[in-house]
Design an enzyme around this catalytic site. Structure first.
Site, PDB file in Angstrom:
ATOM      1  N   TYR A 138       1.246  -1.510   0.006  1.00 36.56           N
ATOM      2  CA  TYR A 138       0.460  -0.217   0.248  1.00 36.56           C
ATOM      3  C   TYR A 138       0.685   1.472  -0.385  1.00 36.56           C
ATOM      4  O   TYR A 138       1.804   1.506   0.892  1.00 36.56           O
ATOM      5  CB  TYR A 138      -0.982   0.089   1.635  1.00 36.56           C
ATOM      6  CG  TYR A 138      -1.536   1.046   1.886  1.00 36.56           C
ATOM      7  CD1 TYR A 138      -1.997   2.081   0.319  1.00 36.56           C
ATOM      8  CD2 TYR A 138      -2.522   1.685   3.088  1.00 36.56           C
ATOM      9  CE1 TYR A 138      -3.039   2.937   0.288  1.00 36.56           C
ATOM     10  CE2 TYR A 138      -3.604   2.635   2.794  1.00 36.56           C
ATOM     11  CZ  TYR A 138      -3.730   3.635   1.744  1.00 36.56           C
ATOM     12  OH  TYR A 138      -4.354   4.259   1.961  1.00 36.56           O
ATOM     13  N   ILE A 206      -8.709  -0.521  -5.086  1.00 36.13           N
ATOM     14  CA  ILE A 206      -9.512  -1.176  -3.514  1.00 36.13           C
ATOM     15  C   ILE A 206      -9.848   0.986  -3.388  1.00 36.13           C
ATOM     16  O   ILE A 206      -9.431   1.390  -3.113  1.00 36.13           O
ATOM     17  CB  ILE A 206      -8.423  -1.138  -3.007  1.00 36.13           C
ATOM     18  CG1 ILE A 206      -7.453  -2.428  -3.199  1.00 36.13           C
ATOM     19  CG2 ILE A 206      -8.390  -1.532  -1.306  1.00 36.13           C
ATOM     20  CD1 ILE A 206      -6.252  -2.417  -2.534  1.00 36.13           C
TER      21      ILE A 206
END
Length: 296
Positions: A138, A206
């Site tokens: 991430y 996401i």
């Protein structure tokens, strides 16, 4: 796209529903999971930024993984946020999430410490190597203070458990280059840029917005996948006011909860400090009213 990535394509960055006194609301978690599944999500991220990760204990994240997995019954992948700026804590969180039954791990780069690229690679390698559960890196430098370079991502892509990246840098040109150079599954992590990322080859999203409008984020993915950019633009035109309304005032964890409470999906918009409860932004209220009116 013929082959689905191992952790899905349509992932919701799920909020963590709470009671007004700050406890996790399991009934609301279950209602929200049902809502996400009905909207076509094939992945649910718990304990990420939108899930208020810094305020959750390791036990709470484990309980969320178990609750969501029990509710989905295999209909969606469950990905647990395990990142922190303490490597040993992230390793322990990864092991706990794996034990709880997570299908994947979301590993944010260490924040506040601003480590070197060598430190970033060693941290991510240590966490990714502690279980055999697939890992999504991430990269969100606006929150962490550091970004993964192409060279670092290429090194991390060699690890057997690292399968993809949630890219929240907001730099589409760099994202396209990194996807090509690393071969990692590329997920858009900036809702306002979902369409251009998908059109440029991202495998999926996401998404914070998927909490509120999962059927539309799913339709956006499907339209791009079918090569129908005209249809994708129509969906994006519908979604963009919601994305801007949720993300531009921010923080998304609070505004998404406010929208979900206003829509009756969860019973409370409560958050934990240092966040404070927000009313649904006016743009979001207008979007919800239009979507739920008889003429919509």
């Amino acid at each position: 796209m013929s082959t689905a990535p191992p952790l899905g394509r349509h992932l919701a960055a799920m909020v963590t529903p709470m009671t007004p006194d700050g406890r996790i609301s399991t009934p609301d978690v279950e209602r929200l999971v049902d809502h996400l599944l009905a909207g076509g999500c094939d992945g649910i991220v718990v304990g990420g930024t939108t899930g208020e990760a810094p305020t959750l204990t390791r036990d709470e994240i484990g309980a969320l993984v178990r609750s969501v997995a029990a509710r989905t019954k295999g209909a969606a992948h469950v990905i647990a946020g395990v990142g922190s700026n303490v490597t040993t804590d992230s390793i322990a969180a990864a092991r706990a999430a794996a034990t709880a039954g997570a299908d994947g791990l979301l590993l944010v780069t260490p924040y506040y410490s601003r480590p070197s690229q060598t430190g970033l690679v060693e941290h991510c390698s240590a966490v990714a190597g502690t279980t055999d559960v697939p890992v999504l890196l991430y990269d969100v430098p606006a929150r962490t203070g550091t970004a993964l370079t192409s060279a670092s991502l290429s090194r991390l892509a060699e690890l057997p458990t690292v399968v993809g990246i949630k890219d929240a840098k907001g730099d589409l040109v760099e994202s396209m280059a990194l996807a090509r150079e690393t071969g990692l599954d590329h997920y858009c992590g900036v809702d306002e840029l979902n369409l251009p990322h998908l059109a440029a080859g991202a495998v999926g999203l996401i998404s914070v917005v998927a909490n509120v409008a999962p059927e539309l984020t799913g339709r956006l993915i499907d339209a791009v996948d079918a090569g129908d950019l005209g249809a994708a633009r129509v969906v994006n035109d519908d979604l963009l006011p919601l994305a801007i309304g949720l993300m531009r005032p921010g923080p998304g964890a609070a505004t998404a909860k406010a929208a979900l409470a206003a829509a009756g999906v969860i019973s409370s918009a409560a958050v934990r400090l240092p966040l404070v409860e927000e009313a649904a932004p006016h743009a979001v209220e207008r979007w919800l009213t239009r979507r739920h009116s008889p003429a919509a």
